[in-house]
Design a protein around this motif. Sequence first.
Motif, PDB file in Angstrom:
ATOM      1  N   ALA B  85     -16.221 -52.983  -3.418  1.00 11.70           N
ATOM      2  CA  ALA B  85     -16.727 -52.442  -4.682  1.00 11.70           C
ATOM      3  C   ALA B  85     -15.813 -51.320  -5.153  1.00 11.70           C
ATOM      4  O   ALA B  85     -15.227 -50.611  -4.330  1.00 11.70           O
ATOM      5  CB  ALA B  85     -18.152 -51.904  -4.494  1.00 11.70           C
ATOM      6  N   ILE B  86     -15.692 -51.182  -6.458  1.00 11.63           N
ATOM      7  CA  ILE B  86     -14.878 -50.105  -7.024  1.00 11.63           C
ATOM      8  C   ILE B  86     -15.682 -49.404  -8.119  1.00 11.63           C
ATOM      9  O   ILE B  86     -16.365 -50.045  -8.915  1.00 11.63           O
ATOM     10  CB  ILE B  86     -13.570 -50.643  -7.649  1.00 11.63           C
ATOM     11  CG1 ILE B  86     -12.726 -51.383  -6.597  1.00 11.63           C
ATOM     12  CG2 ILE B  86     -12.731 -49.496  -8.227  1.00 11.63           C
ATOM     13  CD1 ILE B  86     -11.452 -51.987  -7.153  1.00 11.63           C
ATOM     14  N   GLY B  87     -15.592 -48.087  -8.143  1.00 13.33           N
ATOM     15  CA  GLY B  87     -16.188 -47.309  -9.223  1.00 13.33           C
ATOM     16  C   GLY B  87     -15.192 -46.265  -9.684  1.00 13.33           C
ATOM     17  O   GLY B  87     -14.396 -45.766  -8.884  1.00 13.33           O
ATOM     18  N   ALA B 133     -22.562 -52.254  -2.687  1.00 11.08           N
ATOM     19  CA  ALA B 133     -22.418 -51.883  -4.095  1.00 11.08           C
ATOM     20  C   ALA B 133     -22.210 -50.382  -4.193  1.00 11.08           C
ATOM     21  O   ALA B 133     -22.575 -49.621  -3.282  1.00 11.08           O
ATOM     22  CB  ALA B 133     -23.666 -52.293  -4.881  1.00 11.08           C
ATOM     23  N   LEU B 134     -21.648 -49.978  -5.304  1.00 11.47           N
ATOM     24  CA  LEU B 134     -21.276 -48.565  -5.470  1.00 11.47           C
ATOM     25  C   LEU B 134     -21.256 -48.245  -6.958  1.00 11.47           C
ATOM     26  O   LEU B 134     -20.832 -49.077  -7.764  1.00 11.47           O
ATOM     27  CB  LEU B 134     -19.901 -48.368  -4.834  1.00 11.47           C
ATOM     28  CG  LEU B 134     -19.134 -47.056  -4.948  1.00 11.47           C
ATOM     29  CD1 LEU B 134     -18.180 -46.932  -3.758  1.00 11.47           C
ATOM     30  CD2 LEU B 134     -18.352 -46.977  -6.226  1.00 11.47           C
ATOM     31  N   ALA B 135     -21.750 -47.079  -7.312  1.00 13.61           N
ATOM     32  CA  ALA B 135     -21.679 -46.641  -8.709  1.00 13.61           C
ATOM     33  C   ALA B 135     -21.387 -45.153  -8.747  1.00 13.61           C
ATOM     34  O   ALA B 135     -21.835 -44.388  -7.882  1.00 13.61           O
ATOM     35  CB  ALA B 135     -22.991 -46.937  -9.440  1.00 13.61           C
ATOM     36  N   VAL B 136     -20.624 -44.747  -9.748  1.00 12.76           N
ATOM     37  CA  VAL B 136     -20.214 -43.346  -9.877  1.00 12.76           C
ATOM     38  C   VAL B 136     -20.869 -42.742 -11.116  1.00 12.76           C
ATOM     39  O   VAL B 136     -20.698 -43.255 -12.226  1.00 12.76           O
ATOM     40  CB  VAL B 136     -18.683 -43.218  -9.999  1.00 12.76           C
ATOM     41  CG1 VAL B 136     -18.278 -41.744 -10.018  1.00 12.76           C
ATOM     42  CG2 VAL B 136     -17.987 -43.949  -8.867  1.00 12.76           C
ATOM     43  N   GLY B 137     -21.625 -41.697 -10.919  1.00 10.48           N
ATOM     44  CA  GLY B 137     -22.229 -40.967 -12.023  1.00 10.48           C
ATOM     45  C   GLY B 137     -21.793 -39.518 -11.979  1.00 10.48           C
ATOM     46  O   GLY B 137     -20.749 -39.183 -11.406  1.00 10.48           O
ATOM     47  N   TYR B 139     -23.147 -35.385 -11.355  1.00  6.28           N
ATOM     48  CA  TYR B 139     -24.188 -34.469 -10.901  1.00  6.28           C
ATOM     49  C   TYR B 139     -23.563 -33.071 -10.807  1.00  6.28           C
ATOM     50  O   TYR B 139     -22.539 -32.898 -10.137  1.00  6.28           O
ATOM     51  CB  TYR B 139     -24.720 -34.917  -9.534  1.00  6.28           C
ATOM     52  CG  TYR B 139     -25.792 -34.032  -8.961  1.00  6.28           C
ATOM     53  CD1 TYR B 139     -27.070 -34.020  -9.514  1.00  6.28           C
ATOM     54  CD2 TYR B 139     -25.529 -33.209  -7.878  1.00  6.28           C
ATOM     55  CE1 TYR B 139     -28.050 -33.203  -8.987  1.00  6.28           C
ATOM     56  CE2 TYR B 139     -26.510 -32.399  -7.337  1.00  6.28           C
ATOM     57  CZ  TYR B 139     -27.770 -32.403  -7.896  1.00  6.28           C
ATOM     58  OH  TYR B 139     -28.742 -31.590  -7.375  1.00  6.28           O
ATOM     59  N   ASN B 140     -24.142 -32.119 -11.465  1.00 10.84           N
ATOM     60  CA  ASN B 140     -23.618 -30.747 -11.490  1.00 10.84           C
ATOM     61  C   ASN B 140     -22.157 -30.693 -11.928  1.00 10.84           C
ATOM     62  O   ASN B 140     -21.351 -29.925 -11.383  1.00 10.84           O
ATOM     63  CB  ASN B 140     -23.754 -30.100 -10.106  1.00 10.84           C
ATOM     64  CG  ASN B 140     -25.172 -29.640  -9.842  1.00 10.84           C
ATOM     65  OD1 ASN B 140     -25.982 -29.550 -10.761  1.00 10.84           O
ATOM     66  ND2 ASN B 140     -25.478 -29.377  -8.583  1.00 10.84           N
ATOM     67  N   GLY B 141     -21.790 -31.552 -12.856  1.00 11.04           N
ATOM     68  CA  GLY B 141     -20.429 -31.535 -13.370  1.00 11.04           C
ATOM     69  C   GLY B 141     -19.392 -32.131 -12.445  1.00 11.04           C
ATOM     70  O   GLY B 141     -18.194 -32.002 -12.703  1.00 11.04           O
ATOM     71  N   MET B 142     -19.829 -32.766 -11.368  1.00  6.88           N
ATOM     72  CA  MET B 142     -18.900 -33.402 -10.431  1.00  6.88           C
ATOM     73  C   MET B 142     -19.375 -34.825 -10.154  1.00  6.88           C
ATOM     74  O   MET B 142     -20.484 -35.210 -10.530  1.00  6.88           O
ATOM     75  CB  MET B 142     -18.816 -32.595  -9.132  1.00  6.88           C
ATOM     76  CG  MET B 142     -18.144 -31.232  -9.323  1.00  6.88           C
ATOM     77  SD  MET B 142     -18.019 -30.257  -7.804  1.00  6.88           S
ATOM     78  CE  MET B 142     -19.632 -29.492  -7.774  1.00  6.88           C
ATOM     79  N   ASP B 143     -18.533 -35.600  -9.479  1.00  9.95           N
ATOM     80  CA  ASP B 143     -18.902 -36.985  -9.199  1.00  9.95           C
ATOM     81  C   ASP B 143     -20.177 -37.070  -8.368  1.00  9.95           C
ATOM     82  O   ASP B 143     -20.424 -36.267  -7.470  1.00  9.95           O
ATOM     83  CB  ASP B 143     -17.775 -37.687  -8.427  1.00  9.95           C
ATOM     84  CG  ASP B 143     -16.615 -38.074  -9.330  1.00  9.95           C
ATOM     85  OD1 ASP B 143     -16.790 -38.048 -10.559  1.00  9.95           O
ATOM     86  OD2 ASP B 143     -15.547 -38.412  -8.793  1.00  9.95           O
ATOM     87  N   SER B 144     -20.971 -38.067  -8.669  1.00 10.23           N
ATOM     88  CA  SER B 144     -22.165 -38.397  -7.905  1.00 10.23           C
ATOM     89  C   SER B 144     -22.087 -39.888  -7.629  1.00 10.23           C
ATOM     90  O   SER B 144     -22.006 -40.685  -8.559  1.00 10.23           O
ATOM     91  CB  SER B 144     -23.406 -38.052  -8.742  1.00 10.23           C
ATOM     92  OG  SER B 144     -24.557 -38.694  -8.280  1.00 10.23           O
ATOM     93  N   VAL B 145     -22.053 -40.253  -6.369  1.00  7.55           N
ATOM     94  CA  VAL B 145     -21.794 -41.643  -6.007  1.00  7.55           C
ATOM     95  C   VAL B 145     -22.951 -42.173  -5.167  1.00  7.55           C
ATOM     96  O   VAL B 145     -23.298 -41.587  -4.145  1.00  7.55           O
ATOM     97  CB  VAL B 145     -20.474 -41.771  -5.212  1.00  7.55           C
ATOM     98  CG1 VAL B 145     -20.187 -43.222  -4.882  1.00  7.55           C
ATOM     99  CG2 VAL B 145     -19.329 -41.170  -6.003  1.00  7.55           C
ATOM    100  N   LEU B 146     -23.540 -43.247  -5.624  1.00  2.97           N
ATOM    101  CA  LEU B 146     -24.611 -43.881  -4.869  1.00  2.97           C
ATOM    102  C   LEU B 146     -24.084 -45.194  -4.319  1.00  2.97           C
ATOM    103  O   LEU B 146     -23.505 -45.998  -5.060  1.00  2.97           O
ATOM    104  CB  LEU B 146     -25.831 -44.126  -5.766  1.00  2.97           C
ATOM    105  CG  LEU B 146     -27.112 -44.582  -5.071  1.00  2.97           C
ATOM    106  CD1 LEU B 146     -27.661 -43.493  -4.150  1.00  2.97           C
ATOM    107  CD2 LEU B 146     -28.178 -44.971  -6.087  1.00  2.97           C
TER     108      LEU B 146
END
Lengths: 178, 290
Positions: B85-87, B133-137, B139-146
């Motif tokens: 997976a890539i985000g 699976a992977l997604a990048v959002g 959080y606090n102005g920095m990357d958040s990855v689930l």
Amino acid sequence: MTIIYVFASNVLTKNLLGNAETQIVSSSGSTDFFLVTSEGLYVFNPGRGSTPLLIRNFPSLQKISVHPSDSSKIVLAGSSRLDVCKHLNTDLLFCNRFSLPTNDPVTALKYAGDGSIYVATNKLYGMSDQGPKVFPMLAEVRYFELSSAISPLPTSLTQLFWMENIIRQTLQQLIGLL
Amino acid sequence: VTDTLAIGTPTKLWRYERQPGQSTPTYHFYRVNGLIDAAITSLKFDSNGVLYIGNKEAMNFQNPDLTFKRIGGGPGGIPYGNITAIGTSQISNSVWLGSTYGVMKYDNGTWRYFNGPRYLTDQAFGPGNSIFALAVGVYNGMDSVLVSTGTGLSWFHFLSVSLDDKATFFQTLVKPYHDRFGLTASAGLSNWGDMSSFYLQSSENDGLWTGMYLASQALRYAVTKDPDAKREADIALEGLELLNNVTGVSGLFARSVLNQSNLPVRICFHILIIDSINTLFFFFFFFFFF
């Protein structure tokens, strides 16, 4: 002195998600994540410490895509089913349901910026108002991606994948409901 | 602006593009085992139109001018293959990759690799290290990855903390989980991931960890004058005195001690291994600051 850590939280076990592989997407401008599971669609915001919330019961759900510029618009696809939805708030989702012309697993799905919906099964299956078409040259599609600058599609592709009218009608109905 | 549809199949990467003013798209294809090492397992455009292509051998990326670059293994290369997976980051040039064995972050030529129970939902080598699976959002102005794994979900996010916050966090773990006769001891878990199932262990490094903890509390006291720091230092010093006294030879340190039984009435210690230069070093370090 301030240092920056990468911190990882293990947030829940697979039992809560069913036994399917999941797809995860994030929505631009929101801290929410959408989770695809064998039960349906969950919304999850780990930063708020919440637990994942099932917002769409969809037992065969396989793929999700969020509109690139409007995170309230999402499309869901599973075996022979396509749901075009509007996400109104954290736990409310209005959807219109359509049939896909195949039972084959959906391998990729994309909501384009112009409102078009792209669907791939083991073959690149196009949806159009003339009915389903197959693009045999592109058999066994596993993944596809759209650049973020998609505008109305070229004619040949539009004929293959176009569902814009259906989506517009759906959204008009939703707006009418509101 | 070019509209692009990229399509991955087991044998080819297809790329449809429509340049401004063109009515029909042009297309290109690139064969697997040519410019791309192996069957495509993931695709992702970033906001600059760079297409990232994952497979089992390498991370390839294709620039908008259609040139390719490959990052394979080796020095400075990708830490692990088998990309699943890539985000891409919404706020930086970072690329996050999931693999069959951990998560990777690529940022302007620098790699970070996240694997095992510190970051994922399983013991080392377990199915929880495989990323589905992977997604990048954000959080606090920095990357958040689930990420989803074979055993659950893991959320990667960044925290800005002060050194004092960091010290406080670890300080809260010492007393309840690592204090064994005043020694700063190793602890194990009877049930993986269940902190309440911890048990204290004896190891040949007990003196070393205790000496380091004693030094840390000496430094803490020197800076803060916090009486709790002195208390902690006293406890650790008593632990080291125990290591010294239990051998019966003045100045000869045991590496660890072990209680022969659980009976509280009579404690009999077994000396495991004696002579620890490290322990002596931190022992004298302590006296320097007090």
